[in-house]
Each structure stands twice: as C-alpha cells, then as structure tokens.
Design a protein around this motif. Structure first.
Motif, PDB file in Angstrom:
ATOM      1  N   THR B 398      -1.583  -9.018   1.380  1.00  0.00           N
ATOM      2  CA  THR B 398      -1.931  -9.731   0.153  1.00  0.00           C
ATOM      3  C   THR B 398      -2.875 -10.883   0.470  1.00  0.00           C
ATOM      4  OG1 THR B 398       0.295  -9.239  -0.549  1.00  0.00           O
ATOM      5  CG2 THR B 398      -0.943 -10.754  -1.918  1.00  0.00           C
ATOM      6  N   SER B 399      -2.548 -11.640   1.537  1.00  0.00           N
ATOM      7  CA  SER B 399      -3.371 -12.799   1.852  1.00  0.00           C
ATOM      8  C   SER B 399      -4.760 -12.359   2.291  1.00  0.00           C
ATOM      9  CB  SER B 399      -2.704 -13.645   2.935  1.00  0.00           C
ATOM     10  OG  SER B 399      -2.620 -12.868   4.104  1.00  0.00           O
ATOM     11  N   LEU B 400      -4.882 -11.121   2.768  1.00  0.00           N
ATOM     12  CA  LEU B 400      -6.196 -10.625   3.176  1.00  0.00           C
ATOM     13  C   LEU B 400      -6.922  -9.968   2.004  1.00  0.00           C
ATOM     14  CD1 LEU B 400      -5.200  -9.211   6.621  1.00  0.00           C
ATOM     15  CD2 LEU B 400      -6.867 -11.006   6.223  1.00  0.00           C
ATOM     16  N   GLY B 401      -6.334 -10.040   0.826  1.00  0.00           N
ATOM     17  CA  GLY B 401      -7.040  -9.577  -0.366  1.00  0.00           C
ATOM     18  C   GLY B 401      -6.619  -8.210  -0.854  1.00  0.00           C
ATOM     19  N   ALA B 402      -5.530  -7.669  -0.322  1.00  0.00           N
ATOM     20  CA  ALA B 402      -5.078  -6.378  -0.822  1.00  0.00           C
ATOM     21  C   ALA B 402      -4.571  -6.536  -2.253  1.00  0.00           C
ATOM     22  CB  ALA B 402      -3.965  -5.843   0.063  1.00  0.00           C
ATOM     23  N   GLY B 403      -4.992  -5.635  -3.146  1.00  0.00           N
ATOM     24  CA  GLY B 403      -4.560  -5.716  -4.542  1.00  0.00           C
ATOM     25  C   GLY B 403      -3.178  -5.102  -4.701  1.00  0.00           C
ATOM     26  N   THR B 404      -2.634  -5.201  -5.922  1.00  0.00           N
ATOM     27  CA  THR B 404      -1.297  -4.644  -6.163  1.00  0.00           C
ATOM     28  C   THR B 404      -1.297  -3.139  -5.925  1.00  0.00           C
ATOM     29  OG1 THR B 404      -1.919  -4.505  -8.464  1.00  0.00           O
ATOM     30  CG2 THR B 404      -0.552  -6.371  -7.852  1.00  0.00           C
ATOM     31  N   GLY B 405      -2.419  -2.494  -6.301  1.00  0.00           N
ATOM     32  CA  GLY B 405      -2.508  -1.046  -6.131  1.00  0.00           C
ATOM     33  C   GLY B 405      -2.389  -0.654  -4.675  1.00  0.00           C
ATOM     34  N   SER B 406      -3.119  -1.363  -3.813  1.00  0.00           N
ATOM     35  CA  SER B 406      -3.116  -0.955  -2.411  1.00  0.00           C
ATOM     36  C   SER B 406      -1.787  -1.296  -1.755  1.00  0.00           C
ATOM     37  CB  SER B 406      -4.287  -1.572  -1.656  1.00  0.00           C
ATOM     38  OG  SER B 406      -4.034  -2.911  -1.375  1.00  0.00           O
ATOM     39  N   LEU B 407      -1.083  -2.341  -2.251  1.00  0.00           N
ATOM     40  CA  LEU B 407       0.257  -2.645  -1.723  1.00  0.00           C
ATOM     41  C   LEU B 407       1.217  -1.511  -2.074  1.00  0.00           C
ATOM     42  CD1 LEU B 407       0.904  -6.437  -2.362  1.00  0.00           C
ATOM     43  CD2 LEU B 407       0.292  -5.288  -0.255  1.00  0.00           C
ATOM     44  N   ALA B 408       1.138  -1.101  -3.344  1.00  0.00           N
ATOM     45  CA  ALA B 408       2.009  -0.010  -3.781  1.00  0.00           C
ATOM     46  C   ALA B 408       1.697   1.250  -2.982  1.00  0.00           C
ATOM     47  CB  ALA B 408       1.826   0.246  -5.269  1.00  0.00           C
ATOM     48  N   MET B 409       0.397   1.478  -2.722  1.00  0.00           N
ATOM     49  CA  MET B 409      -0.011   2.660  -1.957  1.00  0.00           C
ATOM     50  C   MET B 409       0.566   2.625  -0.544  1.00  0.00           C
ATOM     51  SD  MET B 409      -1.493   4.876  -3.617  1.00  0.00           S
ATOM     52  CE  MET B 409      -1.846   5.868  -2.173  1.00  0.00           C
ATOM     53  N   ALA B 410       0.572   1.412   0.042  1.00  0.00           N
ATOM     54  CA  ALA B 410       1.084   1.284   1.407  1.00  0.00           C
ATOM     55  C   ALA B 410       2.545   1.712   1.467  1.00  0.00           C
ATOM     56  CB  ALA B 410       0.930  -0.154   1.890  1.00  0.00           C
ATOM     57  N   VAL B 411       3.305   1.327   0.421  1.00  0.00           N
ATOM     58  CA  VAL B 411       4.718   1.712   0.370  1.00  0.00           C
ATOM     59  C   VAL B 411       4.838   3.208   0.069  1.00  0.00           C
ATOM     60  CG1 VAL B 411       6.877   1.402  -0.889  1.00  0.00           C
ATOM     61  CG2 VAL B 411       5.470  -0.573  -0.319  1.00  0.00           C
ATOM     62  N   LEU B 412       4.012   3.654  -0.883  1.00  0.00           N
ATOM     63  CA  LEU B 412       4.056   5.051  -1.318  1.00  0.00           C
ATOM     64  C   LEU B 412       3.761   6.001  -0.158  1.00  0.00           C
ATOM     65  CD1 LEU B 412       4.557   6.268  -4.081  1.00  0.00           C
ATOM     66  CD2 LEU B 412       2.106   6.538  -4.354  1.00  0.00           C
ATOM     67  N   ALA B 413       2.826   5.572   0.712  1.00  0.00           N
ATOM     68  CA  ALA B 413       2.418   6.446   1.821  1.00  0.00           C
ATOM     69  C   ALA B 413       3.618   6.835   2.678  1.00  0.00           C
ATOM     70  CB  ALA B 413       1.359   5.753   2.660  1.00  0.00           C
ATOM     71  N   GLU B 414       4.478   5.847   2.973  1.00  0.00           N
ATOM     72  CA  GLU B 414       5.648   6.141   3.816  1.00  0.00           C
ATOM     73  C   GLU B 414       6.581   7.112   3.108  1.00  0.00           C
ATOM     74  OE1 GLU B 414       7.886   2.889   5.284  1.00  0.00           O
ATOM     75  OE2 GLU B 414       6.523   2.583   6.966  1.00  0.00           O
ATOM     76  N   VAL B 415       6.772   6.861   1.795  1.00  0.00           N
ATOM     77  CA  VAL B 415       7.675   7.724   1.034  1.00  0.00           C
ATOM     78  C   VAL B 415       7.130   9.150   0.997  1.00  0.00           C
ATOM     79  CG1 VAL B 415       8.943   7.975  -1.111  1.00  0.00           C
ATOM     80  CG2 VAL B 415       8.234   5.713  -0.372  1.00  0.00           C
ATOM     81  N   VAL B 416       5.814   9.252   0.781  1.00  0.00           N
ATOM     82  CA  VAL B 416       5.189  10.582   0.717  1.00  0.00           C
ATOM     83  C   VAL B 416       5.371  11.311   2.041  1.00  0.00           C
ATOM     84  CG1 VAL B 416       2.947  11.753   0.642  1.00  0.00           C
ATOM     85  CG2 VAL B 416       3.535  10.065  -1.104  1.00  0.00           C
ATOM     86  N   LEU B 417       5.198  10.554   3.127  1.00  0.00           N
ATOM     87  CA  LEU B 417       5.335  11.164   4.456  1.00  0.00           C
ATOM     88  C   LEU B 417       6.767  11.665   4.671  1.00  0.00           C
ATOM     89  CD1 LEU B 417       3.310  11.506   6.777  1.00  0.00           C
ATOM     90  CD2 LEU B 417       4.531   9.672   7.932  1.00  0.00           C
ATOM     91  N   VAL B 418       7.722  10.788   4.381  1.00  0.00           N
ATOM     92  CA  VAL B 418       9.132  11.176   4.521  1.00  0.00           C
ATOM     93  C   VAL B 418       9.419  12.365   3.606  1.00  0.00           C
ATOM     94  CG1 VAL B 418      11.491  10.473   4.001  1.00  0.00           C
ATOM     95  CG2 VAL B 418      10.014   8.964   5.288  1.00  0.00           C
TER      96      VAL B 418
END
Lengths: 109, 605
Positions: B398-418
């Motif tokens: 977030t502090s590096l400028g990641a938007g809410t979408g990309s934060l959600a994507m970061a979490v989603l990626a792990e779930v998708v992988l699992v």
C-alpha cells in the motif's frame, strides 16, 4: 531534487562501494570497510543497509554469474548512482562546513 | 578442498529467507571461507561458524519481504500497461513462491479443499449416475412403466396387500388389450425375468437373470444391438430359443468373442443360440439389470408376472397415459366379471428404476452441497488468518502505491493457487476412490440401481470444477475485501504490535460460528442419510426373513444325463435338508424370493 541525508554507516558503505570498484560485492565491501574504515559489520547487516540504499536510489545492483569458488552462488555487484554521489558530496560539504574554524582550536594533540 | 562445515551451511540456509540476497550472502561466506581455508582450515571453519551465528536474520527477513512486495507491485504496475494479465501472472508467481514457505498452511489449505472436493465429487457422481444421467434408451423421458392395480387389495384389511395394490405385474394378454386400442401411447410391451442356470463352454454353471421379452419390447425402448440382431416377430411368437447378451455377460462368459453370434449355450433345461450383444451400459430395471434377453417362453406367457413398458405419444403426459390404460382395463372388467377391479397406473420409467433410493439420493446431493459449503467456510477462515499474517507485506505494498484492486489480487492469487491444486487433487482422490466407494455403497444399499452409470464423466467434472471455483471465490471474498480496506499508515504502525486487526478477528469469529453451525447441520444430515439408508436396508419385505436361508442350486447339466436324474438328485437334496438338525421346514419357490413382492405369496409344497 531533494538531497538525501546519510548516516555515518551509509556514508562509509557508499565510499567502500566506490573503493571496491568493479568487484563491489558485499564481501569486498566488508573487507574495505574493515581495513580502511575501521568498522566491523556482518555481511547480513551490509545487505540490509545496501538494500535500503537501493530502495532510496543511492546504489543499484546487478546479479553476477554463479561461480564454483562461491559454492555455485552468484555475486550481487553494487554501484553508486548519481544520486548516491550527490548525497555523499553533500554530506562531505556539511562535515567540512562544521569543521571550519574548529580544526585549529582542536588540533590533534 | 572441502567446503564450509555442513551443519553450519545447513543452519544458515534454514535461517535465511529464500531470496537472491540470501544466495549472494551465502556465496560471499563461501568465498571468505575458501580464502581463509588456504591459510588455516581450523580458523576458516571457526570463522564460518561465527559468521553464521552473527547474521541479523530478522532484519534480513524483513528486508526480503519488503523487496518482494515491491517487486510484485512494480511488476503489477508494469503489467497493467498491457492489461491486468501481467499483474495477475506476477501475483500467481509470487503466490507460488510464497506458499511453499508456509508449508503447514499450504498443506492444511490444500488438504481441506482436496478432501472436500473429493468427497463432494464422489457424492455427486452417485447422484449424477443414478438420478441425472439419461437412461440408455431412446428419448428416455417418454418411457413409462405400467403396473396393474387391484381394487380388492386396496380396499382389503391386509396392510401388506394394501401397500402393494398399485405395483402389480400383469399377463401378456392385458398388454395385447392395450395395444389394440389407439391412445396417448405410441407403443406398449412387457417383460418378466427369471433366474436360470447358464452353462457356456467349459465354465461352471452360473445363475443369471434372464429377461423374457414380448414383441416390441426392444422397439419401445428404441435400442439396437452392438453386435448381431434382435429377435424378430416370428421368433418371439414361437418362443424360439435365441438370446441377446448383455455386454458384461458377453465379456464375462464368452470372452468377448467377435464370433459369438451363432454359438449355443445351455440355459435352464434348454439350449439357446446367441443372436446378438447389447451395447455397453444397456440394462433393464430389474434386480441385476438383466444378464441376457430371450423371447418369453410359451409356459410363462400367461403368468401375470409381466411389467408393462410403454412409450408416450409425443406431447402426451403420464396422467393421460394412466387414464387411458386404466379405462381400457376397466372396460374389460365391466364386460368380464373375472377381471373386475383391475386398473392400471403408469410411472415415469426413471422413477421405477431409482424409485426406492430417490430420497436417499436427494439427501446425498444435499450432503455434497453441504460439504462444499463447509469447505468454503474452512478455507475462508484459513485465508483470513493467512491475510492477517501478511498484513506487513500488504502495508508495504500500500505504501508503495498498490491500489485496493491489486491488494485484493495479491490475496486472491494465493487462494486461486490453493484452489487449483486442491481441486485437482480432490478430483484425483475421487477418481481413485470411486471404485471402492461404489462397491461399498452397492453393498450397503442392496439393489442400488445404475451402479454402472456412476463414473466421473463430464457433468461430474463440471460439478467438481464449479464447486472448486465457488469454494475458492467464496473463501477469497472476505480476506480479499479485508486486504483492500487496509489503511497504510495505521497498518504499518500497528503491524508489530497487534497481529490481528479487530475487523479481521470479528470476521474470523463470524466464520468460526458459521463453521460450527454448518458442521452440526452436516453431521445431522449425514446421520439422516445413514438412517435413510438403514431404512432401505431394513425395508419390510412382507414376510419374516429372519431365520430364512436361501439355497440356490446350480445344476451342471453334463453331470445329469436326463431330467429324471436331475429330479432324483433334487429329491435327494430335499430329504437330506429335512434331516438337518437346524431346518424346521423348507420349500422350493421359483423364482427365489428376492426383490419386491408383486405376486401372490408362494405356496410351499
């Protein structure tokens, strides 16, 4: 561009990178720092500081080729950026200004 | 030259985070050791050990985490120029690298999903095979089974007869009567079955289920043989000794021989000739699905033991068919007092096939959905905890400028992988367990129809993949939304002080409650399901089956030169049975008393 302030260790580290020249990996930097800077630092703490400096754009690094003499691990070679040089010179000028007039009075015994 | 002390190297690797920086550090130490070792090996080893022990591991790990987060965010931003895909690919890559570093979490998450999807797939494959997949006949929705109804039984005092008043079998002449009147049915026929010993080649005799067909039986079903032909009208009329084999019978008893047509074999006391083989998957709605089909024997044609089978005319309903068939029967009853009180009832053919276990199958489907639901909640809970653990990294992003979408994507990626790994593993588990599962289910639920149709086919795959996708998305929803809501400054400030934010903790509490509630529901449902299966097992068969033993005699015809010899032997068995101390009485019904009672009770001689 805003000039960045450097801590004592950061200044020594940037200077050590410059001194190490083309082969400025953490091991070489550690040796220079130890022998000329009279500063002992673990490799880990050097990497931590170098990474922070890189985040601030004061150094940049590239990954070298893995070699057998390093147990098959690649070097990470550091280089001081233009911003790094500007910050170093600024720190030196600040120190010089601070020393002006003081040097004579406190001449080394 | 030997390298640095192995134990120290191992310790170093265990303590360092996996990253290029760590690799470089390890290389530096190796090089330093090698330089010192040329002077003194002992000192070099001592130096190496000291170096391993003094590294600031926590700071290194923190730095590496931050570097990783920055790399992801930068790559995601770069990727955004050409659409979201670059960012998503990078998020997936990061997830693929970061999950193995949390082996316990990854294992629990993947196992949870794999077990749930595996179980749901198994349950659904039964639902699909038994209930949903089309019957192996032409336009199976038009097919109806026709029963005779007995007013006398319905109005009588006998409870057992009252329960069976509308599922009576009928004689072929009744079918002829229906056939003679035009109505809302396109064709009507009948079949009955008998257990008879089959003797083919040199193999031992085996009792098989012989389906006796009338003319048009195969035409009403709309099927063709895979090999050879079906009996023609003349053969049916004259009860010619010709037989069509079920695919399994052909492979089991005739070795799947291509030249089986024309071969002779013994069936009961007669010799039959094979004229055809039915396609794979073809079966009849009888106890065993039928092992072979022959024209109805002359002596059974008058028995009231035939099941009616009819095809509805296009657009006709089952109610119309029932009304028509019933009216024809009753008209005959009005003219002939011996047929008074006889009616008819049509039921959907599939209902006849699966009728008894339909309730259980519906429960099974409910259980499959519940298993998926519980998996959603479990996985959601796991990922909520995992996201709480990733707060530091998310804060840096977030502090590096990641938007809410990309934060959600970061979490989603792990779930998708699992989800992908767990889902595929679950399907593989189901594929491995399907055979034993169906076998166990078949043993528990006697006469579970259409077991052969239970397999992992396209609809089951669609269900499994859909369930995986739904589970993954639902599990990702809460943590992804939570991650998107992060406030960067407060997050970074609180990271080390409080591991879990209040909102996350609340979310987890809610999920835990839901999980608990669902578990109770699932257990209750599972118990109901088990209970319902037990009911099926212990269904009242209309007689006292305790202390009754069934003895099936398979006579090897080669050992008996004629019928008289066989009868003599049967008499010998009979007299010996009488002398057995545990036997109080015995009788010889035919066919043996299995399946539903639709005929009047057997008489014991």
């Amino acid at each position: 561009m805003e000039r960045q302030r450097l801590t004592d260790l950061e200044q020594l580290l940037l200077l050590a990178v410059l001194q190490a020249g083309d082969d400025a990996h953490a091991g070489a930097v550690q040796t220079v720092l130890d022998e000329r800077g009279e500063r002992k630092a673990s490799l880990g703490s050097l990497y931590v500081t170098l990474t922070r400096l890189e985040e601030r754009g004061l150094v940049r690094s590239i990954k070298g080729e893995p070699t057998a003499e390093r147990g098959g691990k690649a070097k990470r070679l550091y280089e001081v950026t233009r911003e790094g040089l500007v910050a170093l010179h600024h720190s030196r000028r600040v120190l010089d200004r601070m020393w002006e007039g003081v040097a004579d009075a406190t001449a080394e015994a | 030259m030997s390298g640095p002390p192995l134990l120290a190297r191992w310790l170093l690797r265990a303590l360092l985070p996996r990253h290029e920086i760590s690799d470089a550090l390890e290389g530096d130490l190796f090089q330093g050791y090698a330089r010192r070792a040329t002077r003194s090996l002992r000192r070099a080893r001592w130096w190496y050990w000291r170096q391993v022990l003094v590294q600031p591991y926590p700071s290194l790990r923190r730095v590496v985490r931050e570097v990783r987060a920055r790399e992801t965010t930068v790559a995601a931003r770069r990727g955004r120029g050409g659409g979201h895909m670059g960012g998503i690919a990078m998020d997936l890559k990061v997830a693929a690298r970061s999950l193995p570093r949390r082996p316990a979490f990854a294992a629990v998450a993947v196992t949870t999903l794999a077990l749930s999807i595996g179980a749901a797939t198994l349950l659904f494959s039964v639902v699909n095979g038994v209930l949903l997949s089309p019957l192996p006949y032409e336009r199976p929705d038009e097919l109806v089974t026709v029963y005779r109804t007995l007013d006398e039984w319905r109005e009588g005092d006998n409870e057992l007869l009252r329960a069976a008043w509308d599922v009576q079998t009928l004689p072929l002449e009744q079918i002829e009567a229906w056939r003679a009147v035009p109505g809302p049915i396109k064709g009507v026929s009948g079949y009955t079955y008998q257990m008879l010993p089959l003797q083919a080649g040199s193999g031992p005799p085996e009792t098989v289920e012989v389906i006796m067909v009338d003319r048009e039986t195969f035409a009403v079903l709309g099927v063709q043989p895979a090999l050879g032909r079906l009996p023609d009208l003349d053969e049916v009329r004259t009860s010619a000794p010709v037989a069509v084999l079920r695919h399994e019978t052909w492979t089991r008893r005739f070795g799947g021989a291509a030249d089986v047509v024309g071969r002779s074999f013994g069936l009961g006391e007669a010799t039959y000739t094979v004229i055809g083989v039915m396609p794979v998957g073809f079966f009849f709605p009888t106890e065993d699905g039928g092992d072979l089909w022959v024209p109805a024997r002359e002596d059974v044609r008058d028995w009231p033991s035939f099941y009616g089978l009819a095809r509805l005319a296009p657009g006709a309903t089952i109610e119309e068919a029932t009304t028509f068939l019933d009216a024809v029967s009753r008209r005959a009853g009005a003219a002939d007092p011996t047929r008074a009180g006889l009616g008819a009832r049509a039921v959907r053919h599939l209902d006849n096939v699966v009728g008894r276990v339909k309730g259980g199958i519906h429960l099974l489907f409910g259980s499959a959905l519940l298993v998926v639901l519980v998996a959603c909640v479990n996985l959601g809970n796991l990922f909520l905890a995992r996201t709480a653990g990733r707060r530091e990294e998310l804060a840096v992003r977030t502090s590096l400028g990641a938007g809410t979408g990309s934060l959600a994507m970061a979490v989603l990626a792990e779930v998708v992988l699992v989800g992908s790994v767990g889902g595929l593993l679950g399907i593989a588990l189901a594929a491995g367990a399907l055979g034993p599962f169906v076998e166990a289910l078949g043993a528990a639920v006697r006469g579970l129809p259409r077991q052969g149709a239970v397999r992992l086919d396209t609809p089951v795959m669609i269900f499994s993949l859909g369930a995986t996708l739904a589970t993954t998305l639902v599990a990702a929803l809460v943590p992804a939304l939570g991650a998107a809501r992060h406030a960067p400054a407060s997050a970074l400030a609180n990271v080390r002080r409080s591991g879990t934010e209040n909102a996350t903790r609340r979310g987890q509490q809610v999920l835990l409650s839901v999980q608990g509630a669902l578990t109770v529901v699932l257990m209750a449902a599972a118990m109901l399901l088990g209970r319902s299966f037990l009911e099926i097992l212990h269904v009242d068969v209309g007689m006292d089956v305790h202390r009754i033993a069934v003895l099936e005699l398979h006579a090897d015809r080669d050992r008996f030169e004629n019928r008289a010899a066989l009868t003599r032997d049967k008499e010998a068995v009979r007299s010996r049975l009488h002398r057995l101390p545990g036997v109080s009485s015995w009788c010889r019904p035919s066919p043996s008393p299995r399946g539903r009672i639709t005929s009047p009770p057997w008489a014991c001689p």
